[in-house]
Design a protein around this motif. Structure first.
Motif, short mmCIF file in Angstrom:
data_model
loop_
_atom_site.label_atom_id
_atom_site.label_comp_id
_atom_site.label_asym_id
_atom_site.label_seq_id
_atom_site.Cartn_x
_atom_site.Cartn_y
_atom_site.Cartn_z
N LEU A 184 0.86 4.01 -2.94
CA LEU A 184 0.53 5.42 -2.73
C LEU A 184 1.66 6.34 -3.20
N ASN A 185 2.89 5.93 -2.86
CA ASN A 185 4.04 6.74 -3.28
C ASN A 185 4.12 6.84 -4.80
N ILE A 186 3.87 5.71 -5.48
CA ILE A 186 3.90 5.75 -6.95
C ILE A 186 2.76 6.64 -7.46
N SER A 187 1.61 6.46 -6.85
CA SER A 187 0.45 7.25 -7.29
C SER A 187 0.70 8.74 -7.12
N LEU A 188 1.39 9.09 -6.05
CA LEU A 188 1.65 10.50 -5.78
C LEU A 188 2.93 10.98 -6.44
N ILE B 209 4.34 17.80 -8.60
CA ILE B 209 3.99 16.93 -7.46
C ILE B 209 2.61 17.31 -6.91
N LEU C 195 -3.03 5.78 5.72
CA LEU C 195 -1.91 5.52 4.81
C LEU C 195 -1.24 6.84 4.38
N PRO D 187 0.81 -1.23 0.00
CA PRO D 187 0.00 0.00 0.00
C PRO D 187 0.84 1.27 0.00
N ILE D 188 1.97 1.23 0.72
CA ILE D 188 2.80 2.42 0.80
C ILE D 188 3.46 2.70 -0.56
N ARG E 231 0.75 8.05 7.10
CA ARG E 231 1.95 7.21 7.29
C ARG E 231 3.10 7.63 6.38
N ILE E 232 2.77 8.04 5.17
CA ILE E 232 3.87 8.41 4.25
C ILE E 232 4.22 9.89 4.38
N TYR F 28 -4.76 13.53 -14.72
CA TYR F 28 -6.07 12.89 -14.61
C TYR F 28 -6.98 13.35 -15.74
N MET G 63 -8.55 10.81 -0.33
CA MET G 63 -8.03 10.12 0.86
C MET G 63 -8.42 10.86 2.14
N LYS H 154 -0.18 15.98 -8.86
CA LYS H 154 -0.53 14.57 -8.62
C LYS H 154 -1.23 14.39 -7.29
N ILE H 155 -0.73 15.12 -6.30
CA ILE H 155 -1.20 14.88 -4.93
C ILE H 155 -2.62 15.41 -4.68
N ASP I 173 -3.06 0.74 -8.04
CA ASP I 173 -3.41 2.08 -7.57
C ASP I 173 -4.60 1.95 -6.62
N ARG J 143 -5.86 13.41 -5.23
CA ARG J 143 -5.85 12.17 -4.43
C ARG J 143 -6.05 12.46 -2.95
#
Lengths: 439, 179
Positions: free
Chosen positions: A30-34, B27, B167, A26-27, B170-171, B74, B38, B30-31, A91, B34
């Motif tokens: 998410l990192n790839i997605s972002l 960046i 999640l 999952p990490i 977490r990142i 997107y 989220m 992309k973020i 994703d 999402r």
């Protein structure tokens, strides 16, 4: 190490890899997605450094672009196909496949563990074996007195008095057991001595009983000749008083008296021979031996209307002690006689059946006096067991008979109830048969 | 004459030149959509994801650049939801009432407070190009260190009753206002 444990290791490895993939996916997704590729690299570097068993960690984008690659497979001695794990990364929002994560888990820690386990197993086994040897050595040393004692006991024969082991000065269990056994043997010897004395006493009692029987028989046998002699002497005295005594009459009377005295002497001689200990084995006819017995004691049975029927399958002989057999048969006949008289039975027959076989003879003595009570059947040959009233029976006769048959004559004696009576069976072997055929 | 032309060009360049990093803009492109998905903002989405880009007049081109990049990332909507991007000045902030996320370009300090207040009033996610604005109560930015990570003001998030996916937390690098 057992296959089961190896399989558990494999399962553990698989679980480890699955856990890693579940954590990473999952990490990474998410990192790839972002678009945070640096974050992914740093994260995977961290994972790799924390898990030394990872030898390969590759992340490839959906377009086969390598996003991360760590490969230390050359450190691995052998490649195990089952240790490769792969997970497709999707994703989390669009659920489209975006990458593939490959991982290879090394077996080395498990192999090291297995090797250590094997080594420790060998050490434990060797130590256990050594301890076992030492234990057995000390155990054998401790138990040596008991082992020696066991050998002594195995060889021990109370009649030979060949027990040589003495008591030991030990307070432990071995010493207690040892001394207890020695004490037990001493008691056996003491009891054997007592038993021997008892047997001698029994034999004497038996002899006295036989002597009584003999005196009674002699007395009976002598009654008639003494009566005749008495009559002759009275007649001689009367003739003398009447002065009618003639020389021829004196001669006739003295001849008659002499004849009666000869008869009495013969009777005494027969009794004497019968009761005289005779340790010589002779070849004899069983029928003749019993008839000889009845010649001496037959009157006892005739007076009580007891009929003794003797039959044999053929004329034969057996090599054994005739006097002992006569004593045994007489004892059985006397017992039968006493019961018949006591119960005042009509059937006063006693059948003696003699059957010779190739190596000996079987003698069956059967009466019709109701048999022996079942409570006495198993102990009838024991000392002091009697079915008679106290004043009549001593309980010695059958005991001595069994000893005579088994110890002197090397035969066997048994009893059972048959057809309303008791049937004694005596089996005698021909105990001296060298150079001649057994009858 | 030539000198005057050159001076005018330099003045224009100085006044209108972008001080925003393309990489960082990419960046954010992309973020941002999402992050909406989220967060608990996802529950407010009806037909489209609404993103409001708040900027000074001078940053309109940068805002357009960001919007373009979002649409590049997107192009066919996200999760079957269209993405609506509105570029507004700070004076037009009221146009962002239906937005799910406010993104603020660099501006004066007092305007930052206005955006923060607006965000809290309407329960809208707030993000800023400049991570220093987290100190002022903005909720989201990105942190550039050895690696690039989302930068979240957890206190501001808690204040606005918006929830974020574990999640994402977490990142992300977490900003604590009291530390």
């Amino acid at each position: 190490m057992s296959e089961e444990i190896k399989e558990r290791f494999r399962e553990s490895q698989k679980s480890h890899a699955t856990l890693l993939l579940n954590t990473l996916s999952p990490i990474i997704s998410l990192n790839i997605s972002l678009g945070l590729d640096d974050a992914n690299r740093e994260y995977l570097d961290e994972i790799k450094s924390q898990n030394s068993i990872i030898l390969l960690l590759q992340l490839q984008s959906d377009q086969n672009k390598t996003l991360y690659n760590y490969n230390n497979m050359q450190a691995n001695k052998k490649i195990i196909e089952n240790n490769f794990f792969q997970r497709e990364i999707f994703d989390s929002v669009t659920h489209a496949k975006i990458a593939t994560l490959k991982i290879y888990i090394s077996n080395t820690p498990y192999e090291v563990l297995l090797e250590k386990n094997k080594q420790s197993n060998i050490e434990v086994f060797a130590a256990s074996f050594l301890l076992l040897i030492i234990f057995i050595f000390f155990l054998k040393r401790e138990f040596r007195p008991l082992s020696h004692l066991a050998e002594e006991i195995a060889k021990y024969d109370p009649r030979k008095n060949n027990f040589t082991t003495n008591r030991v000065k030990r307070d432990d269990e071995i010493g207690v057991i040892h001394n207890a056994i020695v004490s037990m043997v001493e008691r056996i010897e003491s009891a054997a001595d007592e038993n021997e004395k008892t047997n001698i006493l029994l034999a004497q009692q038996s002899k006295m009983a036989s002597l009584g029987e003999m005196l009674a028989s002699i007395s009976h046998q002598w009654k008639q000749p003494l009566s005749i002699i008495s009559s002759i002497t009275i007649k001689l005295k009367l003739e003398c008083e009447l002065d009618k005594l003639e020389k021829s009459g004196i001669e006739t009377s003295t001849t008659k008296i002499a004849k009666q005295l000869t008869y009495m002497t013969q009777t005494l001689s027969d009794f004497s021979n019968f009761f005289k200990p005779n340790k010589k084995i002779t070849s004899f006819s069983v029928k003749e031996a019993i008839e000889g017995l009845l010649f001496i004691f037959g009157k006892e049975y005739e007076l009580k209307n007891i009929i003794i029927n003797i039959s044999e399958n053929r004329a034969g002989r057996v090599d054994n002690y005739v006097n002992e057999l006569q004593q045994v048969v007489l004892n059985i006949l006397n017992n039968a006689r006493d019961v018949i008289v006591e119960k005042e039975l009509e059937n006063r027959n006693i059948d003696i059946d003699i059957r010779y076989f190739s190596e000996g003879v079987e003698i069956k003595i059967k009466d019709y006096a109701g048999g022996i009570s079942t409570k006495y059947l198993d102990t009838i040959f024991d000392a002091y067991v009697t079915t008679k009233k106290e004043e009549k029976g001593t309980g010695i006769g059958l005991y001595m008979s069994k000893r005579l048959v088994e110890e002197s004559m090397h035969g066997n004696i048994s009893v059972k109830n048959v057809d309303g009576g008791a049937e004694f069976t005596i089996i005698l072997p021909s105990i001296v048969s060298q150079g001649r055929e057994s009858l | 004459m030539m000198k005057i032309v050159v001076i005018l060009f330099m003045i224009k360049s100085l006044l209108y030149s972008s001080e925003y990093s393309d990489v960082k803009i990419a960046i954010f492109a992309k973020i941002l959509p999402r992050v909406i998905l989220m967060s608990s903002q996802k529950e407010r989405i009806v037909d489209s994801l609404n993103i409001c880009l708040i900027r000074d007049e001078l940053d309109s081109s940068s805002a357009k650049l960001l919007a373009d990049k979002i649409y590049v990332n997107y192009p066919k909507s996200l999760l079957k939801k269209d993405i609506n991007i509105e570029s507004v000045t700070f004076n037009e902030l009221d146009k962002c009432k239906s937005a799910h996320l406010l993104f603020m370009f660099d501006t004066r300090e007092e305007l930052v407070s206005r955006v923060v207040d607006f965000s809290n009033s309407y329960g809208v996610l707030s993000a800023a190009y400049n991570d220093n604005y987290l100190e002022s109560g903005l909720q989201l930015s990105i942190f550039i260190g050895r690696k690039v990570t989302p930068y979240i003001n957890i206190s501001a998030i808690n204040r606005s009753n918006i929830e974020l996916d574990n999640l994402l937390l977490r990142i992300s690098k977490i900003y604590y206002e009291n530390r």
